[in-house]
Scaffold this motif. Structure first.
Motif, mmCIF file in Angstrom:
data_model
loop_
_atom_site.group_PDB
_atom_site.id
_atom_site.type_symbol
_atom_site.label_atom_id
_atom_site.label_comp_id
_atom_site.label_asym_id
_atom_site.label_seq_id
_atom_site.Cartn_x
_atom_site.Cartn_y
_atom_site.Cartn_z
ATOM 1 N N ARG A 1 -7.733 16.837 -40.159
ATOM 2 C CA ARG A 1 -8.397 15.733 -39.458
ATOM 3 C C ARG A 1 -8.247 15.889 -37.944
ATOM 4 N N CYS A 2 -7.022 16.235 -37.531
ATOM 5 C CA CYS A 2 -6.741 16.427 -36.101
ATOM 6 C C CYS A 2 -7.621 17.551 -35.547
ATOM 7 N N ARG A 3 -7.711 18.656 -36.274
ATOM 8 C CA ARG A 3 -8.514 19.802 -35.849
ATOM 9 C C ARG A 3 -9.986 19.391 -35.716
ATOM 10 N N ARG A 4 -10.471 18.662 -36.717
ATOM 11 C CA ARG A 4 -11.876 18.242 -36.730
ATOM 12 C C ARG A 4 -12.151 17.282 -35.561
ATOM 13 N N ASN A 5 -11.245 16.319 -35.373
ATOM 14 C CA ASN A 5 -11.415 15.342 -34.279
ATOM 15 C C ASN A 5 -11.438 15.995 -32.901
ATOM 16 N N LEU A 6 -10.739 17.134 -32.786
ATOM 17 C CA LEU A 6 -10.630 17.778 -31.472
ATOM 18 C C LEU A 6 -11.654 18.902 -31.285
ATOM 19 N N SER A 7 -12.520 19.076 -32.269
ATOM 20 C CA SER A 7 -13.499 20.164 -32.149
ATOM 21 C C SER A 7 -14.550 19.812 -31.095
ATOM 22 N N GLY A 8 -15.171 20.831 -30.538
ATOM 23 C CA GLY A 8 -16.253 20.608 -29.574
ATOM 24 C C GLY A 8 -15.772 20.356 -28.161
ATOM 25 N N LEU A 9 -14.469 20.466 -27.928
ATOM 26 C CA LEU A 9 -13.937 20.217 -26.578
ATOM 27 C C LEU A 9 -13.600 21.523 -25.859
ATOM 28 N N GLU B 1 -3.957 13.550 -31.366
ATOM 29 C CA GLU B 1 -5.152 13.892 -30.595
ATOM 30 C C GLU B 1 -5.036 13.412 -29.155
ATOM 31 N N PHE B 2 -4.380 12.272 -28.962
ATOM 32 C CA PHE B 2 -4.198 11.752 -27.599
ATOM 33 C C PHE B 2 -3.328 12.700 -26.778
ATOM 34 N N GLN B 3 -2.274 13.236 -27.417
ATOM 35 C CA GLN B 3 -1.429 14.223 -26.731
ATOM 36 C C GLN B 3 -2.262 15.451 -26.347
ATOM 37 N N ALA B 4 -3.051 15.906 -27.308
ATOM 38 C CA ALA B 4 -3.880 17.093 -27.046
ATOM 39 C C ALA B 4 -4.838 16.848 -25.882
ATOM 40 N N ARG B 5 -5.514 15.702 -25.905
ATOM 41 C CA ARG B 5 -6.460 15.379 -24.837
ATOM 42 C C ARG B 5 -5.766 15.295 -23.476
ATOM 43 N N ALA B 6 -4.588 14.646 -23.440
ATOM 44 C CA ALA B 6 -3.880 14.478 -22.164
ATOM 45 C C ALA B 6 -3.412 15.818 -21.611
ATOM 46 N N PHE B 7 -2.917 16.699 -22.490
ATOM 47 C CA PHE B 7 -2.423 17.987 -22.008
ATOM 48 C C PHE B 7 -3.578 18.898 -21.595
ATOM 49 N N MET C 1 -5.516 26.336 -33.839
ATOM 50 C CA MET C 1 -5.012 27.009 -35.042
ATOM 51 C C MET C 1 -4.296 26.005 -35.932
ATOM 52 N N ALA C 2 -4.681 25.954 -37.218
ATOM 53 C CA ALA C 2 -3.916 25.167 -38.194
ATOM 54 C C ALA C 2 -2.850 26.089 -38.773
ATOM 55 N N GLY D 1 -9.957 8.896 -34.180
ATOM 56 C CA GLY D 1 -11.263 8.977 -34.834
ATOM 57 C C GLY D 1 -12.054 7.675 -34.675
ATOM 58 N N MET D 2 -11.337 6.553 -34.632
ATOM 59 C CA MET D 2 -12.006 5.268 -34.431
ATOM 60 C C MET D 2 -12.716 5.254 -33.081
ATOM 61 N N LEU D 3 -12.053 5.835 -32.097
ATOM 62 C CA LEU D 3 -12.623 5.933 -30.750
ATOM 63 C C LEU D 3 -13.878 6.816 -30.777
ATOM 64 N N LEU D 4 -13.799 7.929 -31.498
ATOM 65 C CA LEU D 4 -14.958 8.828 -31.603
ATOM 66 C C LEU D 4 -16.133 8.132 -32.283
#
Lengths: 355, 355
Positions: B176-184, B149-155, B189-190, A340-343
């Motif tokens: 928080r993880c779900r929100r940070n990864l939204s819009g991609l 989130e970094f794992q999600a982005r890399a995969f 699913m939580a 989130g800091m990165l965002l």
């Protein structure tokens, strides 16, 4: 949280280290540093000790030297590359970090090239206070490289040495050392040979730099009552003293497992008796027992000495302006939200871009 | 000599690292970093490898991770302190140095908290390209902390994963993880339990943070054909998978001597067969052999990955403005005259004082 600036770590540059030492005074810095070193030797058993982690190459070595007293953790990065002087570089450069064990967070990043020179000299002088004859006034200083003036200053400040007998294979090194040490009230002789240098010396300091076994001192050069401060032999295959001298001396070391690999005693059997310096300082074992005894401090430099030096610098920084703060540690508003800091940084950059 | 500025070492702060990554793009940074990591795995035998040097305390661990390819030397300082989040600090922070073996001089000092998060995720994705089923689209992500989130982005970037099934003991972490990864463009699913999270997952990534043995996955949760990317178990006494899963899986590791101490396989006999990842990458050994096989990447993080990351950052700095230069190394006009540098600084200070 953000107001605590958890991301910032104080950094002492080379220039700031010089200013800190010069503001304190070189003699006074050496004396204060010696006190920190002695304090830590006196609580030797508190330290988590391990031989340094060395990465050897044909040209030299890069080492990491960590230790901890359970409250603070310190490590030093240090290289040793004898050929570096050919390209205008230092043979030895170093930097280090002090950290808090409880959080693992660094508290200080510091240059340690100058600091190592100071702590090596201060350690030698601390050892000599326990091992040299109390009436010592004359020191032979063989090897007049980067460490030599620091040794001279420390022995003057801490033991009252007033006479120096200098020798180096390179006469220009001796001349530079003599010139650098002028105006301090020292009686300084430039000598034409190691034999001449040791004449009448109460203390013999060897601080040569080649990465090889050399015989700077032969057996007949060391008379009764002398204290030898062997600083230069500090890695496998690098020694300065003839083996026979070792056999006639009472040998004192920092940390035997490391010294047996790196020190003069690599020439001896692995079970040759040596005395740990901290046990002499604590009064558990005797240092010098007689006028005629030959004592040898087989110094290789140990991680606790760097720890003491970093601890000293950190304490000196309180109220000082001789440091800057580095944004070394990520400090998100919410600790688990590193991504989130990165965002949020992206939002700032987008704003800067459109502003 | 002075014109070369031998004293200066480039430093990449946290802010500069963020700007470097954001300027490059997170996906593109992960892909470039993955390439450096893969390059270094493919020349695995060039590296001087050693298990990391750990200093354990009741609260956590501080580690130094050195390695060298004979031309460059790198090390990382990293801590692991699970309780740090209580005081607003990171569980894991890190910084590192890249140096030149020939001179021992540092070439780069860099923050590595963000960089470690990126390299860990990139390494996981590189391994999964060799070990997961090629048609994998769905990943369960158990443990939604700083690494998630970094794992999600890399995969997503490297394998085309388009569906995530999140679970954490703490629902706010998942949110928080779900929100940070939204819009991609990810389908997220939580989930209310680990069992729900792994339903239909081609890849299961475990990235929990407690310093203890936990059983995040039990045997019945892992169906045929799954690739397990076990990221969280990375020190003695800290594991995430039930032992029975290990016995059914083909296990791939970075550096066996370290993984046997720190990884999931600390639960197994010391001679339990494992495959080194680099041998799969080089084509010497097989990765995934069948649709039904269960593959496990028992990731603990190895020094070469940090070396690759530092090498990547150093290359990115060419022509970049995202660094400052630190006066880290003493650079006297004459290399052997370290003490003289101090004397000359005194002259400058005296002059400033009287000016």
């Amino acid at each position: 949280m953000a107001t605590e600036n958890l991301n910032l770590v104080p950094f002492v540059s080379v220039e700031n280290m010089m200013d800190l030492v010069l503001e304190t005074g070189i003699d006074h810095s050496l004396a204060e540093l010696a006190q920190y070193i002695e304090e830590d030797f006196l609580r030797w058993e508190n330290f988590d000790k391990t031989p340094r982690v060395a990465s050897h190459s044909a040209e030299g070595v890069i080492e990491l030297m960590p230790t901890s007293d359970g409250r603070l953790y310190g490590f030093k990065y240090v290289n040793g590359h004898p050929k570096n002087t050919r390209s205008g570089r230092q043979t030895v450069t170093a930097f280090g970090v002090l950290a808090e064990v409880e959080s693992g967070y660094p508290l200080l990043l510091s240059e340690m090239t100058i600091l190592t020179a100071l702590r090596t000299a201060a350690t030698s002088a601390v050892a000599a206070r326990y091992l040299a004859r109390p009436d010592s006034t004359t020191m032979a200083l063989i090897g007049n490289g980067a460490q030599s003036e620091f040794q001279a200053r420390a022995f003057k400040a801490l033991l009252g040495i007033d006479t120096l007998r200098l020798y180096d294979l390179d006469p220009s090194a001796t001349e530079r050392c003599r010139r650098n040490l002028s105006g301090l009230g020292l009686d300084i002789m430039a000598c034409g040979s190691p034999e001449e240098a040791v004449e009448g010396a109460d203390i013999i300091t060897t601080a040569t730099a080649d990465k090889q076994c050399a015989t700077i001192l032969t057996d007949n050069m060391v008379g009764p009552g002398v204290h030898i401060n062997a600083v230069g032999g500090d890695c496998p295959g690098k020694t300065e003293l003839h083996r026979d001298i070792l056999l006639r001396s009472d040998i004192f070391v920092e940390y035997p497992p490391q010294t047996r690999i790196e020190g003069e005693i690599q020439q001896l059997a692995v079970d040759h008796p040596v005395t740990e310096l901290w046990r002499v300082m604590s009064g558990e074992l005797e240092g010098r027992r007689s006028e005629a005894q030959i004592t040898l401090f087989d110094s290789v430099g140990f991680a606790t000495e760097d720890f003491s030096a970093l601890r000293y610098v950190r304490d000196k920084l309180a109220g000082s302006r001789h440091f800057i703060e580095l944004d070394l540690l990520a400090d998100p508003d919410e600790p688990r939200d590193l991504y989130g800091m990165l965002l949020r940084r992206q939002v700032v950059l987008d704003h800067q871009h459109t502003a």
